[in-house]
Design a protein around this motif. Structure first.
Motif, short mmCIF file in Angstrom:
data_model
loop_
_atom_site.label_atom_id
_atom_site.label_comp_id
_atom_site.label_asym_id
_atom_site.label_seq_id
_atom_site.Cartn_x
_atom_site.Cartn_y
_atom_site.Cartn_z
N GLN A 121 0.71 -1.11 -0.02
CA GLN A 121 -0.19 0.10 -0.13
C GLN A 121 0.87 1.26 -0.09
N ASN A 122 1.95 1.43 0.57
CA ASN A 122 2.81 2.39 0.37
C ASN A 122 3.29 2.80 -0.68
N TYR A 123 3.35 1.89 -1.78
CA TYR A 123 3.87 2.25 -2.91
C TYR A 123 2.65 2.10 -4.19
N GLY A 124 1.53 1.68 -3.64
CA GLY A 124 0.31 1.45 -4.51
C GLY A 124 0.75 0.22 -5.38
N TRP A 125 1.29 -0.57 -4.94
CA TRP A 125 1.67 -1.95 -5.80
C TRP A 125 0.41 -3.08 -5.50
N HIS A 126 0.10 -3.69 -6.40
CA HIS A 126 -0.77 -4.73 -6.53
C HIS A 126 -0.69 -5.76 -7.90
N THR A 127 -0.35 -7.00 -7.48
CA THR A 127 0.24 -7.75 -8.44
C THR A 127 -0.58 -9.23 -8.12
N GLU A 128 -0.94 -9.98 -8.98
CA GLU A 128 -1.50 -11.34 -8.97
C GLU A 128 -0.65 -12.25 -9.88
N ASP A 129 -0.29 -13.43 -9.60
CA ASP A 129 0.41 -14.26 -10.22
C ASP A 129 -0.57 -14.90 -11.35
N LYS A 130 0.09 -15.53 -12.50
CA LYS A 130 -0.58 -15.84 -13.66
C LYS A 130 -0.38 -17.50 -13.70
N ASN A 131 -0.33 -18.28 -12.65
CA ASN A 131 -0.06 -19.71 -12.47
C ASN A 131 -1.05 -20.29 -13.31
N GLY A 132 -0.44 -21.58 -14.19
CA GLY A 132 -1.03 -22.53 -14.88
C GLY A 132 -1.53 -23.49 -13.93
N VAL A 133 -1.95 -24.70 -14.44
CA VAL A 133 -2.52 -25.79 -13.37
C VAL A 133 -1.28 -26.96 -13.62
N SER A 134 -0.89 -27.52 -12.52
CA SER A 134 0.27 -28.41 -12.51
C SER A 134 -0.25 -29.80 -12.15
N THR A 135 0.20 -30.69 -12.55
CA THR A 135 -0.28 -31.94 -12.41
C THR A 135 0.60 -33.09 -11.74
N PRO A 136 1.02 -33.17 -10.55
CA PRO A 136 1.89 -33.96 -9.79
C PRO A 136 1.36 -35.49 -9.83
N PHE A 137 1.76 -36.36 -10.06
CA PHE A 137 1.27 -37.81 -10.10
C PHE A 137 2.07 -38.81 -9.28
N ASN A 138 1.32 -39.95 -9.06
CA ASN A 138 2.25 -41.09 -8.32
C ASN A 138 1.71 -42.35 -8.88
N VAL A 139 2.57 -43.35 -8.73
CA VAL A 139 2.31 -44.73 -9.16
C VAL A 139 3.10 -45.79 -8.22
N TYR A 140 2.29 -46.44 -7.44
CA TYR A 140 2.71 -47.63 -6.62
C TYR A 140 2.42 -48.77 -6.90
N ALA A 141 3.22 -49.70 -6.72
CA ALA A 141 3.10 -51.22 -6.85
C ALA A 141 3.60 -51.90 -5.56
N ALA A 142 2.85 -53.00 -5.13
CA ALA A 142 3.19 -54.07 -3.98
C ALA A 142 2.85 -55.52 -4.19
N TYR A 143 3.84 -56.20 -3.79
CA TYR A 143 3.54 -57.69 -4.11
C TYR A 143 4.16 -58.35 -2.77
N LYS A 144 3.24 -59.10 -2.41
CA LYS A 144 3.53 -60.05 -1.15
C LYS A 144 4.10 -61.12 -1.49
N VAL A 145 5.53 -61.58 -1.26
CA VAL A 145 6.30 -62.47 -1.71
C VAL A 145 6.03 -63.85 -0.91
N ASN A 146 5.68 -63.69 0.17
CA ASN A 146 5.22 -64.73 1.33
C ASN A 146 4.51 -63.99 2.53
N GLN A 147 4.34 -64.76 3.52
CA GLN A 147 3.87 -64.18 4.63
C GLN A 147 4.80 -63.18 5.41
N TRP A 148 5.98 -63.34 5.02
CA TRP A 148 7.08 -62.51 5.90
C TRP A 148 7.71 -61.47 5.22
N VAL A 149 7.67 -61.69 3.78
CA VAL A 149 8.38 -60.61 2.94
C VAL A 149 7.42 -60.04 1.84
#
Length: 416
Positions: free
Chosen positions: A80-108
């Motif tokens: 407000q002291n300098y009369g500045w006002h700005t808003e960003d122009k961000n686009g949309v970002s798309t973080p992702f994830n892929v997970y897989a799990a396999y039970k070898v046996n009862q213990w591993v």
């Protein structure tokens, strides 16, 4: 001219500080819907990230989860002291994830995770009031994590694995507050580096003292990202004083620590319908004291960041509405690691309140759709960055920052 060169050299710290100060917690749709709790929630292959030791307690022989989020973020800056006002122009970002799990046996059990813990961007209007600090930045990273888990007995399991990190960054800013070419175009530089790689590790412990209570601990190590021989492309450089030649074909080296994290938590099954979970997450941001940058023209720069360790407090709840439909909700409070006087516009992050929700719907015995949403409200803050150098003097830049974000997400789980 020497002071101008030093100013240009110092700008590269902005690129790395974006990664250091902006951690994206979007590593699983089920967990995000429950306030991003997960270190002690045994529900799917997302445990590869949240706590790999829990894989041995999964009921399925094989399970895969794939998900992605859309990040809509808004930043508003005013002075407000300098009369500045700005808003960003961000686009949309798309973080992702892929997970897989396999039970070898009862213990591993074994698993694999591919996810994006750092990846978003900030873009301000061209030549805005803070363009000497940043115009725009985009950061992308991918972590690849193989893991293995061992059940010591019916109560205790341990697990872990290496993390391979790869990423790239692109950043632009004006070299100072006034320099232009003969046509009045502001002198600026674009910094670009791809193929940055590093290694870390993930360790977990799960304890199930009863069928209803689960306790979990997870530790992710610090990862040191070293950018070597990155490109610096200077535009609209004045011809006077042979300035153009000094900025021709300049490369840089820099090092960025991605901090270690420790998460502890518990989940409790109240009855066949209700489950509650709590997590406490501590991020050791004090590893990020400053950023040293070395340039091919013999110059170097040290820029202070002086981050502090921060905590996140998470709560989640799950309700089995029907045999096919599971509802989830949650909340978490996320502390900012940025200290007063170090508040730069590329990481305008204050403490935040985060509200989450979502559901899973079984399409069949093997397939389910997972949906989540997150609303982020950062506390308004009037702060500044006090370490920008001009003619050998610190020049402060600051004002009132307001920002928030909305993050919907969708995923698919397959298991048998």
């Amino acid at each position: 001219m020497k002071s101008t060169i030093l100013l240009v050299l110092s700008l590269l710290c902005i690129t790395a500080s974006y990664a250091g100060g902006y951690r994206i917690a979007l590593q699983g749709q089920k967990q995000l819907a429950m306030g991003h709790t997960g270190v002690a929630v045994i529900n799917a292959s997302e445990l590869v990230f949240f706590n790999p030791s829990g894989l041995t307690f999964l009921n399925e022989k094989f399970t895969v989860s794939v998900g992605a989020n859309l990040v809509f973020a808004n930043i508003s800056f005013q002075n407000q002291n300098y009369g500045w006002h700005t808003e960003d122009k961000n686009g949309v970002s798309t973080p992702f994830n892929v997970y897989a799990a396999y039970k070898v046996n009862q213990w591993v059990s074994i698993g694999l995770g591919i996810y994006t813990p750092y990846g978003s961007g900030v873009e301000y209007p061209k030549d805005w009031e803070g363009s000497h600090l940043i115009n725009d930045i985009s950061l992308a990273s991918i972590f690849v994590q193989p893991t293995v888990a061992f059940k010591i007995n019916d109560i205790v399991s341990i697990g872990g694995g290496p993390i391979f990190a790869t990423g790239n960054v692109n950043f632009n800013r004006n070299i100072d507050r006034t320099t232009t070419d003969v046509n009045g175009n502001r002198t600026n530089v674009t910094i670009d580096k791809t193929g940055i790689t590093a290694w870390g590790y993930n360790l977990g412990l799960t304890v199930k003292p009863s069928e209803k209570l689960t306790l979990g601990v997870n530790y992710r190590s610090k990862i040191q990202m070293d950018a070597k021989n990155g490109d610096a492309d200077f535009q609209n450089v004045p011809e006077a004083g042979n300035l153009q030649g000094q900025f021709d074909q300049v490369t840089f080296n820099a090092s960025l620590p991605l901090p270690a994290e420790l998460t502890v938590g518990a989940s409790y099954t109240i009855n066949e319908k209700w489950l509650v979970a709590i997590d406490y997450n501590r991020v050791y941001w004090n590893a990020y004291e400053n950023l040293n940058v070395t340039f091919s023209n013999g110059q170097s720069s040290i820029n202070p960041r002086n981050y502090k360790n921060s905590s996140t407090y998470r709560f989640g709840i799950q309700y089995n509405a029907t045999p096919r439909l599971v509802l989830r909700g949650g909340y978490y409070f996320d502390e900012s690691p940025v200290q007063s006087g170090y508040f730069a516009p590329e990481t305008p992050r204050n403490d935040s309140n985060n509200f989450t929700g979502g559901f899973s719907f079984k399409l069949s015995d093997r397939f389910a759709i997972d949906a989540s949403f997150l609303y982020i409200h950062f506390d308004e803050i009037e702060e500044s960055y006090d370490y920008y150098q001009e003619n050998g003097q610190n020049v402060s830049f600051g004002g009132l920052y307001k920002n928030n974000g909305f993050v919907p997400g969708l995923g698919i789980t397959y298991g048998f």
